[in-house]
Design a protein around this motif. Sequence first.
Motif, PDB file in Angstrom:
ATOM      1  N   ASN A 135      12.479  -7.788  -0.523  1.00 56.92           N
ATOM      2  CA  ASN A 135      12.347  -9.011  -0.986  1.00 56.92           C
ATOM      3  C   ASN A 135      11.829  -8.901  -2.530  1.00 56.92           C
ATOM      4  N   LEU A 136      12.339  -7.694  -3.152  1.00 59.52           N
ATOM      5  CA  LEU A 136      12.127  -7.652  -4.528  1.00 59.52           C
ATOM      6  C   LEU A 136      12.867  -8.708  -5.255  1.00 59.52           C
ATOM      7  N   LYS A 137      12.288  -9.256  -6.439  1.00 56.73           N
ATOM      8  CA  LYS A 137      13.284 -10.180  -7.083  1.00 56.73           C
ATOM      9  C   LYS A 137      13.978  -9.261  -8.265  1.00 56.73           C
ATOM     10  N   GLN A 138      14.894 -10.064  -8.793  1.00 56.91           N
ATOM     11  CA  GLN A 138      15.609  -9.476  -9.894  1.00 56.91           C
ATOM     12  C   GLN A 138      14.748  -8.828 -10.989  1.00 56.91           C
ATOM     13  N   GLY A 139      14.823  -7.541 -11.212  1.00 53.77           N
ATOM     14  CA  GLY A 139      14.211  -6.984 -12.392  1.00 53.77           C
ATOM     15  C   GLY A 139      12.686  -6.584 -12.072  1.00 53.77           C
ATOM     16  N   GLU A 140      12.415  -6.700 -10.807  1.00 51.17           N
ATOM     17  CA  GLU A 140      11.089  -6.288 -10.362  1.00 51.17           C
ATOM     18  C   GLU A 140      11.244  -4.585 -10.105  1.00 51.17           C
ATOM     19  N   ILE A 141      10.017  -4.010 -10.214  1.00 54.77           N
ATOM     20  CA  ILE A 141       9.900  -2.714  -9.960  1.00 54.77           C
ATOM     21  C   ILE A 141       8.796  -2.382  -9.216  1.00 54.77           C
ATOM     22  N   ILE A 142       8.947  -1.387  -8.449  1.00 51.98           N
ATOM     23  CA  ILE A 142       7.753  -0.995  -7.259  1.00 51.98           C
ATOM     24  C   ILE A 142       6.678  -0.105  -8.353  1.00 51.98           C
ATOM     25  N   THR A 143       5.325  -0.290  -8.448  1.00 53.11           N
ATOM     26  CA  THR A 143       4.753   0.506  -9.340  1.00 53.11           C
ATOM     27  C   THR A 143       3.736   1.112  -8.297  1.00 53.11           C
ATOM     28  N   GLY A 144       3.318   1.032  -7.352  1.00 52.52           N
ATOM     29  CA  GLY A 144       2.413   1.562  -6.391  1.00 52.52           C
ATOM     30  C   GLY A 144       2.476   0.933  -4.915  1.00 52.52           C
ATOM     31  N   ILE A 145       1.674   1.851  -4.074  1.00 54.13           N
ATOM     32  CA  ILE A 145       1.578   1.387  -2.800  1.00 54.13           C
ATOM     33  C   ILE A 145      -0.068   1.545  -2.440  1.00 54.13           C
ATOM     34  N   THR A 146      -0.626   0.410  -2.094  1.00 54.49           N
ATOM     35  CA  THR A 146      -2.012   0.427  -1.730  1.00 54.49           C
ATOM     36  C   THR A 146      -2.222   0.972  -0.089  1.00 54.49           C
ATOM     37  N   LEU A 147      -3.127   1.739   0.226  1.00 58.43           N
ATOM     38  CA  LEU A 147      -3.331   1.906   1.832  1.00 58.43           C
ATOM     39  C   LEU A 147      -4.899   1.363   1.962  1.00 58.43           C
ATOM     40  N   PRO A 148      -4.932   0.413   2.922  1.00 60.79           N
ATOM     41  CA  PRO A 148      -6.281  -0.009   3.071  1.00 60.79           C
ATOM     42  C   PRO A 148      -7.404   0.949   3.699  1.00 60.79           C
ATOM     43  N   ALA A 149      -8.637   0.509   3.883  1.00 61.79           N
ATOM     44  CA  ALA A 149      -9.798   1.507   4.071  1.00 61.79           C
ATOM     45  C   ALA A 149      -9.839   2.183   5.318  1.00 61.79           C
ATOM     46  N   GLU A 150      -8.874   1.238   6.259  1.00 63.25           N
ATOM     47  CA  GLU A 150      -9.184   1.768   7.842  1.00 63.25           C
ATOM     48  C   GLU A 150      -8.172   2.872   7.699  1.00 63.25           C
ATOM     49  N   THR A 151      -8.450   3.983   8.037  1.00 66.99           N
ATOM     50  CA  THR A 151      -7.638   5.375   7.951  1.00 66.99           C
ATOM     51  C   THR A 151      -6.941   5.711   9.249  1.00 66.99           C
ATOM     52  N   PHE A 152      -7.448   5.206  10.419  1.00 64.54           N
ATOM     53  CA  PHE A 152      -7.174   5.815  11.709  1.00 64.54           C
ATOM     54  C   PHE A 152      -7.062   7.415  11.648  1.00 64.54           C
ATOM     55  N   SER A 153      -7.980   8.061  11.277  1.00 60.68           N
ATOM     56  CA  SER A 153      -7.776   9.526  11.268  1.00 60.68           C
ATOM     57  C   SER A 153      -8.056  10.364  12.325  1.00 60.68           C
ATOM     58  N   GLU A 154      -8.750   9.650  13.420  1.00 63.76           N
ATOM     59  CA  GLU A 154      -9.190  10.356  14.622  1.00 63.76           C
ATOM     60  C   GLU A 154      -8.110  10.481  15.538  1.00 63.76           C
ATOM     61  N   HIS A 155      -7.204   9.319  15.849  1.00 62.40           N
ATOM     62  CA  HIS A 155      -6.450   9.063  16.977  1.00 62.40           C
ATOM     63  C   HIS A 155      -5.121   8.593  16.213  1.00 62.40           C
ATOM     64  N   TYR A 156      -4.178   9.426  16.281  1.00 60.19           N
ATOM     65  CA  TYR A 156      -3.028   9.012  15.648  1.00 60.19           C
ATOM     66  C   TYR A 156      -1.913  10.166  15.921  1.00 60.19           C
ATOM     67  N   SER A 157      -0.621   9.627  16.055  1.00 65.08           N
ATOM     68  CA  SER A 157       0.495  10.582  16.160  1.00 65.08           C
ATOM     69  C   SER A 157       1.805   9.931  15.365  1.00 65.08           C
ATOM     70  N   TYR A 158       2.575  10.857  14.907  1.00 65.92           N
ATOM     71  CA  TYR A 158       4.071  10.395  14.538  1.00 65.92           C
ATOM     72  C   TYR A 158       5.183  11.118  15.446  1.00 65.92           C
ATOM     73  N   LEU A 159       5.920  10.555  16.213  1.00 66.21           N
ATOM     74  CA  LEU A 159       6.914  11.144  17.173  1.00 66.21           C
ATOM     75  C   LEU A 159       8.227  10.794  16.720  1.00 66.21           C
ATOM     76  N   LYS A 160       9.001  11.628  16.265  1.00 64.64           N
ATOM     77  CA  LYS A 160      10.504  11.629  15.889  1.00 64.64           C
ATOM     78  C   LYS A 160      11.343  12.175  16.766  1.00 64.64           C
ATOM     79  N   LEU A 161      12.187  11.340  17.490  1.00 65.79           N
ATOM     80  CA  LEU A 161      13.183  11.846  18.375  1.00 65.79           C
ATOM     81  C   LEU A 161      14.629  11.868  17.700  1.00 65.79           C
ATOM     82  N   ARG A 162      15.208  13.023  17.599  1.00 68.57           N
ATOM     83  CA  ARG A 162      16.303  12.996  16.784  1.00 68.57           C
ATOM     84  C   ARG A 162      17.612  14.064  17.435  1.00 68.57           C
TER      85      ARG A 162
END
Length: 339
Positions: free
Chosen positions: A206-233
């Motif tokens: 949903n970028l409009k014509q001429g728009e550029i991504i300048t950054g990404i904000t991550l919220p304060a909730e980090t989920f640093s105790e219980h997390y996992s990323y699983l990639k099946l390939r």
Amino acid sequence: MNNFSYTKAGDIGQAIDLTNNNTGNKIVAGGTNILDLLKYFVTEAETVVDINRIEGLNGLTEHTEGGVRLGALMTNADTAYHPVIEQKYPLLSKAILAGASAQIRNMATNGGNLLQKTRCYYFYDPVTACNKRVPGSGCSAKEGYNRIHAILGHNENCIAVFPSDMCVALAALDAIVQISGPEGDREIQFADFHRLPGDTPEIDNNLKQGEIITGITLPAETFSEHYSYLKLRDRSSYSFALVSVATAFTLENDLIKEVRIALGGVSHKPWRVKEAEQFLTGKAPSEENFALAADIILQGASGFQHNEFKIGLAKKAIIRNAAMALHPESQRPGAKPSL
């Protein structure tokens, strides 16, 4: 590759003007995707606009109220290995490191990761019909070899999947995309950034014509105790996901207080179903409950001749990754998750 001109933008305003006033001009940062698209005649450019010298688009900034800002030009590798990300947002670090190769992660930028194109075979083959490449031409994948293709959110116009690993974690973390354009600055919730094919499969976001991504904000909730990323390939390195799952929990009194589950490799965008998360909230983190949540996430899933197996695979991946998220130590080599 078609002939094109090359220029360097000195600031955001110049980059916006160059792309807003001419739709044939393309932005380049790390170049890990756009150069392939140009080389294989999937897209064309009149001028390639290099934004790497623009100040303020790199690095990581911690907010005093919590959360961080990732610069759009920060590389995937610098992001994954940054001490703040490793400590506070390990889900994002693991997702990035599951993607591509070390060489590509050293070049690829955060902004470019959000904008990469599908790796559908037919999209990259200019002699085949592809509605994403040539709107109205048809979708060769539907009757072709569609093993890696979508099982959710697809329609008759397109069954391609979005290939990013990083974006699956960003979807789970409720990231916010920061954008600058001709009309000023704005933000988009990550869930609203990418699009399903609908009637315009050629439009990925949903970028409009001429728009550029300048950054990404991550919220304060980090989920640093219980997390996992699983990639099946199909192979253990430099391969796109058949199914991937980003899972994160917070627990209170041995019950799920908050949960996030996002899937990759199954749809035109990272797939997250909040009804499944609401179902799990307040419940025990059991295999039975995870299986019921998986059924909610996969409701309406449908495959094609070569990829129907992904529906069952996705359910098993959701259940397994939930167990891994409860015990992050299970992600070490040789360890087995347990509920």
